[in-house]
Design an enzyme around this catalytic site. Sequence first.
Site, PDB file in Angstrom:
ATOM      1  N   ASN A  39      -1.447  -6.884   3.945  1.00 44.96           N
ATOM      2  CA  ASN A  39      -1.315  -5.928   4.681  1.00 44.96           C
ATOM      3  C   ASN A  39      -1.222  -5.118   6.078  1.00 44.96           C
ATOM      4  O   ASN A  39      -2.223  -3.938   6.100  1.00 44.96           O
ATOM      5  CB  ASN A  39      -2.964  -5.155   3.484  1.00 44.96           C
ATOM      6  CG  ASN A  39      -2.926  -5.613   2.290  1.00 44.96           C
ATOM      7  OD1 ASN A  39      -3.536  -6.247   1.476  1.00 44.96           O
ATOM      8  ND2 ASN A  39      -2.409  -4.127   1.183  1.00 44.96           N
ATOM      9  N   ILE A  59      -2.688  -1.915  10.232  1.00 44.89           N
ATOM     10  CA  ILE A  59      -3.196  -2.485   8.901  1.00 44.89           C
ATOM     11  C   ILE A  59      -3.233  -1.118   7.621  1.00 44.89           C
ATOM     12  O   ILE A  59      -3.320   0.188   8.753  1.00 44.89           O
ATOM     13  CB  ILE A  59      -4.922  -2.330   9.686  1.00 44.89           C
ATOM     14  CG1 ILE A  59      -4.983  -3.474  10.204  1.00 44.89           C
ATOM     15  CG2 ILE A  59      -5.637  -2.580   8.066  1.00 44.89           C
ATOM     16  CD1 ILE A  59      -6.825  -3.664  10.930  1.00 44.89           C
ATOM     17  N   CYS A  60      -3.176  -1.101   6.990  1.00 42.44           N
ATOM     18  CA  CYS A  60      -3.010  -0.687   5.539  1.00 42.44           C
ATOM     19  C   CYS A  60      -4.225  -0.679   4.546  1.00 42.44           C
ATOM     20  O   CYS A  60      -4.163  -1.517   3.993  1.00 42.44           O
ATOM     21  CB  CYS A  60      -1.534  -0.548   5.161  1.00 42.44           C
ATOM     22  SG  CYS A  60      -1.678   0.678   3.536  1.00 42.44           S
ATOM     23  N   VAL A  61      -5.076  -0.108   4.550  1.00 41.82           N
ATOM     24  CA  VAL A  61      -6.245  -0.026   3.927  1.00 41.82           C
ATOM     25  C   VAL A  61      -7.081   1.748   3.361  1.00 41.82           C
ATOM     26  O   VAL A  61      -6.937   1.890   4.377  1.00 41.82           O
ATOM     27  CB  VAL A  61      -7.561  -0.608   4.353  1.00 41.82           C
ATOM     28  CG1 VAL A  61      -8.157  -0.198   5.470  1.00 41.82           C
ATOM     29  CG2 VAL A  61      -8.497  -1.146   3.716  1.00 41.82           C
TER      30      VAL A  61
END
Length: 268
Positions: free
Chosen positions: A86, A93-95
């Site tokens: 992620n 950042i991928c969240v």
Amino acid sequence: MATNENLPPNVIKQLAKELKSLDESPPEGIKVGVNDDDFSTIFADIEGPAGTPYENGVFRMKLLLSHDFPHSPPKGYFLTKIFHPNIATNGEICVNTLKKDWNPSLGLRHVLIVVRCLLIEPFPESALNEQAGKMLLENYEEYARHARIYTGIHAKPKPKFKSGAISESTTALNVDQTITNMDQKNNTPSGGAIPLPLAQPLAPSATATRGGNNQDQPATAVPTVEIGISGSATTPASATTQKKEVGLAKVQADRKKIDARKKSLKRL
């Protein structure tokens, strides 16, 4: 990028309050830093959680706040290279917390905790690093090996306690414990001086071997001490003298009684 000048006063006030809270009571494994003149960029050092391929490494990241924060979420980037599904190769950042699940009421503490949790439980289904995501799904051991290699090369080592300080503290503790044990054994107050008779060495002739291995060495007999009527210590010789004196006094008293009876009989 926003600065303190174009952020709304109420946002600056709220950010200052949050940053103070993060400094005074930081989340576990997270240390936050910020430029007082520009709250738009928040830096954080995140310790790799134990039991993960990122353990024993410290990763630096940043949060970029937009001009309409907190209505829009901040953008998060890892500045330290990391192998994670992620986290993109450029550090993005991928969240979901920073995207569709964003809520203006969420604070910086919550965001930072979610990012650290991402190191514990990645989501390969929404991978920004396709290689890491595919490897995690197909061969976890290989994924973990790659992640550990990146951690060892790029992450800052987790600080450890100095062995010297621990050694000094342990030594001091042992000394204090030894003194306490001696005080309890000798019935002396803690920190007080040892009584003089115990501090002075005994003469060899007065020392008796008790229960030791040197059984051939004869033990010196210790004279028995008796307590007299006055409470003072007496030796067996003086005790004998006292008994004789008491016996003599009793004989004299009996003689006086006999003499008195003789006189009474003469009168009759």
